[in-house]
Design a protein around this motif. Structure first.
Motif, mmCIF file in Angstrom:
data_model
loop_
_atom_site.group_PDB
_atom_site.id
_atom_site.type_symbol
_atom_site.label_atom_id
_atom_site.label_comp_id
_atom_site.label_asym_id
_atom_site.label_seq_id
_atom_site.Cartn_x
_atom_site.Cartn_y
_atom_site.Cartn_z
ATOM 1 N N ARG A 32 0.832 -1.208 0.000
ATOM 2 C CA ARG A 32 0.000 0.000 0.000
ATOM 3 C C ARG A 32 0.864 1.254 0.000
ATOM 4 N NH1 ARG A 32 -5.333 -0.233 1.830
ATOM 5 N NH2 ARG A 32 -5.296 2.019 1.500
ATOM 6 N N TYR A 33 1.947 1.219 0.756
ATOM 7 C CA TYR A 33 2.882 2.352 0.765
ATOM 8 C C TYR A 33 3.518 2.512 -0.610
ATOM 9 C CZ TYR A 33 6.919 5.228 2.169
ATOM 10 O OH TYR A 33 7.860 6.222 2.268
ATOM 11 N N LEU A 34 3.868 1.405 -1.235
ATOM 12 C CA LEU A 34 4.422 1.433 -2.590
ATOM 13 C C LEU A 34 3.448 2.094 -3.566
ATOM 14 C CD1 LEU A 34 6.399 0.552 -4.842
ATOM 15 C CD2 LEU A 34 5.315 -1.712 -4.775
ATOM 16 N N THR A 35 2.174 1.779 -3.415
ATOM 17 C CA THR A 35 1.162 2.378 -4.293
ATOM 18 C C THR A 35 1.152 3.898 -4.155
ATOM 19 O OG1 THR A 35 -0.206 0.395 -4.170
ATOM 20 C CG2 THR A 35 -1.298 2.434 -4.856
ATOM 21 N N MET A 36 1.256 4.390 -2.925
ATOM 22 C CA MET A 36 1.275 5.836 -2.729
ATOM 23 C C MET A 36 2.526 6.467 -3.339
ATOM 24 S SD MET A 36 1.665 8.314 0.530
ATOM 25 C CE MET A 36 3.410 8.331 0.121
ATOM 26 N N LEU A 37 3.665 5.790 -3.240
ATOM 27 C CA LEU A 37 4.886 6.305 -3.855
ATOM 28 C C LEU A 37 4.704 6.443 -5.361
ATOM 29 C CD1 LEU A 37 7.563 4.221 -1.908
ATOM 30 C CD2 LEU A 37 7.014 6.644 -1.588
ATOM 31 N N LEU A 38 4.023 5.495 -5.964
ATOM 32 C CA LEU A 38 3.763 5.566 -7.405
ATOM 33 C C LEU A 38 2.777 6.681 -7.727
ATOM 34 C CD1 LEU A 38 3.522 1.728 -7.991
ATOM 35 C CD2 LEU A 38 5.285 3.231 -8.931
ATOM 36 N N MET A 39 1.753 6.829 -6.901
ATOM 37 C CA MET A 39 0.771 7.894 -7.104
ATOM 38 C C MET A 39 1.424 9.266 -7.095
ATOM 39 S SD MET A 39 -2.309 6.581 -4.625
ATOM 40 C CE MET A 39 -3.015 8.223 -4.569
ATOM 41 N N TYR A 76 3.495 -3.912 -10.445
ATOM 42 C CA TYR A 76 4.148 -2.727 -9.881
ATOM 43 C C TYR A 76 5.368 -2.315 -10.694
ATOM 44 C CZ TYR A 76 1.120 -2.698 -5.826
ATOM 45 O OH TYR A 76 0.021 -2.595 -5.000
ATOM 46 N N GLN A 77 6.094 -3.279 -11.232
ATOM 47 C CA GLN A 77 7.243 -2.926 -12.057
ATOM 48 C C GLN A 77 6.781 -2.215 -13.326
ATOM 49 O OE1 GLN A 77 10.470 -3.810 -10.686
ATOM 50 N NE2 GLN A 77 10.840 -2.065 -12.024
ATOM 51 N N GLY A 78 5.622 -2.617 -13.836
ATOM 52 C CA GLY A 78 5.059 -1.928 -14.998
ATOM 53 C C GLY A 78 4.695 -0.495 -14.683
ATOM 54 N N LEU A 79 4.165 -0.262 -13.498
ATOM 55 C CA LEU A 79 3.816 1.108 -13.099
ATOM 56 C C LEU A 79 5.073 1.970 -12.943
ATOM 57 C CD1 LEU A 79 0.980 0.387 -10.513
ATOM 58 C CD2 LEU A 79 0.732 1.222 -12.852
ATOM 59 N N ILE A 80 6.126 1.384 -12.407
ATOM 60 C CA ILE A 80 7.386 2.128 -12.297
ATOM 61 C C ILE A 80 7.907 2.480 -13.686
ATOM 62 C CG2 ILE A 80 9.810 1.939 -11.609
ATOM 63 C CD1 ILE A 80 8.860 0.283 -9.201
ATOM 64 N N SER A 81 7.825 1.543 -14.619
ATOM 65 C CA SER A 81 8.249 1.816 -16.000
ATOM 66 C C SER A 81 7.431 2.954 -16.595
ATOM 67 C CB SER A 81 8.093 0.550 -16.850
ATOM 68 O OG SER A 81 8.956 -0.471 -16.408
ATOM 69 N N SER A 82 6.145 3.001 -16.254
ATOM 70 C CA SER A 82 5.289 4.078 -16.745
ATOM 71 C C SER A 82 5.772 5.436 -16.259
ATOM 72 C CB SER A 82 3.848 3.840 -16.285
ATOM 73 O OG SER A 82 3.023 4.943 -16.600
ATOM 74 N N LEU A 83 6.117 5.529 -14.969
ATOM 75 C CA LEU A 83 6.599 6.797 -14.424
ATOM 76 C C LEU A 83 7.868 7.254 -15.137
ATOM 77 C CD1 LEU A 83 6.124 6.441 -10.548
ATOM 78 C CD2 LEU A 83 4.634 7.582 -12.205
ATOM 79 N N ARG A 84 8.657 6.318 -15.590
ATOM 80 C CA ARG A 84 9.918 6.643 -16.257
ATOM 81 C C ARG A 84 9.765 6.788 -17.766
ATOM 82 N NH1 ARG A 84 13.373 2.537 -12.360
ATOM 83 N NH2 ARG A 84 13.807 4.099 -10.731
ATOM 84 N N GLY A 85 8.525 6.675 -18.251
ATOM 85 C CA GLY A 85 8.288 6.823 -19.679
ATOM 86 C C GLY A 85 8.762 5.644 -20.498
ATOM 87 N N GLU A 86 8.989 4.505 -19.854
ATOM 88 C CA GLU A 86 9.483 3.311 -20.548
ATOM 89 C C GLU A 86 8.282 2.430 -20.913
ATOM 90 O OE1 GLU A 86 12.029 1.767 -17.535
ATOM 91 O OE2 GLU A 86 13.555 3.324 -17.795
#
Length: 309
Positions: A116-123, A156-166
């Motif tokens: 849940r904390y990870l989700t907020m970091l992504l948000m 979650y790794q896909g969401l991180i890639s999204s934040l990085r434009g990958e």
């Protein structure tokens, strides 16, 4: 079952969740309230009550009840997630983070808190912090994990890639999340993954794959409607699908239905690429502004209640 065991809180919470999934927010609230009148200090019931309030769009009520539960059981994982989630709904991310960090310190092995904390970091667009948290949750070799948890990793790794434009990496991770069996039933995360992967595939020229993924999402949502799913998450999913299909009018109408059912996630409207076709539409802007106003007013009430200026 409830008639036979009216004091069973698990049955009551499950029944309330079923009512809410079918669009009966008031019935869900009344169901849990009847039990809380008998067990007013039950932190688990209060947490469930807060979640029902939150999903119905009552941000103040959700926070007030979450705070009450947190006062009774500040070390309980479910209660901690509920309290932090109530802060997130108000866009008070510092308070949410403080709650999660304290909770993780007390429950170092809790994957639920870390996710849940990870989700907020992504948000909040904190890709590097999210990557570090991933290292605290998942082993280097995720193939040793059960298949379900491997899919969680790729989500979650896909969401991180999204934040990085990958976006090609995001698509690859998301396609490893798609479960042929789970995709036959309604699951908002599966629909999100299917439709987002379809959007990326369309942009990469993989039109046949994109169409298959959108068609699968349509079937899932159609079955969900037949089975009585009628909550805010469902309408948001349908709105995103209409937007991807180019039917902006129906998308906005359905997004309004999501709002009417309790949808209040302004941050999602701002970042969800599936809604790109709606960005400049006055009706879309009006919904987003209405949500912003709801959050602002709710935050003011909560800050007053919490003794803040």
């Amino acid at each position: 079952a409830i008639a036979m065991d009216p004091l069973n809180e698990v049955l009551t919470v499950n029944y309330a969740g079923n009512l809410q999934s079918r669009g009966d927010n008031e019935g869900a609230i009344q169901s849990i309230e009847s039990m809380i009148r008998l067990q007013s200090d039950h932190a688990g019931l209060l947490s469930a009550y807060s979640e029902v309030k939150l999903k119905s769009g009552d941000l103040v009520g959700a926070w007030e009840i979450a705070r009450q539960a947190y006062q009774y059981a500040p070390e309980n994982v479910v209660v901690i997630n509920t309290m932090a989630g109530a802060w997130v709904a108000l866009e008070q991310y510092a308070e949410a983070e403080e709650t999660w960090i304290a909770g993780i310190a007390r429950n170092r092995k809790s994957v639920e808190l870390k996710l849940r904390y990870l989700t907020m970091l992504l948000m909040t667009d904190r890709a590097d912090d999210a990557e570090r948290m991933m290292g605290r949750i998942f082993p280097e070799d995720v193939t040793v994990l059960p298949e379900g948890f491997q899919r969680t990793y790729h989500y979650y790794q896909g969401l991180i890639s999204s934040l990085r434009g990958e976006y090609p990496n995001m698509r690859d991770h998301f396609e490893r999340v798609i479960d042929p069996e789970e995709s036959k039933l309604y699951d908002r995360n599966q629909v999100f993954v299917l439709t987002t992967a379809a959007l990326i595939n369309r942009g990469m020229g993989e039109l046949e794959t994109s169409e298959k993924q959108l068609a699968t999402a349509e079937r899932v949502l159609g079955h969900a409607r037949v089975n009585g799913i009628d909550n805010q998450e469902f309408y948001y999913s349908v709105a995103s699908l209409f937007a991807l299909r180019g039917d902006t009018e129906k998308s906005i109408q359905t997004l309004q239905q999501a709002y009417d059912k309790g949808f209040r996630q302004r941050w999602l409207l701002e970042v969800d690429g599936r809604l790109a076709a709606l960005r400049e539409k006055p009706a879309f802007v009006a919904i987003k502004e209405r949500i912003a106003n709801d959050i602002s007013q709710s935050t003011a009430v909560v800050q007053l209640s919490a003794g803040k200026q």
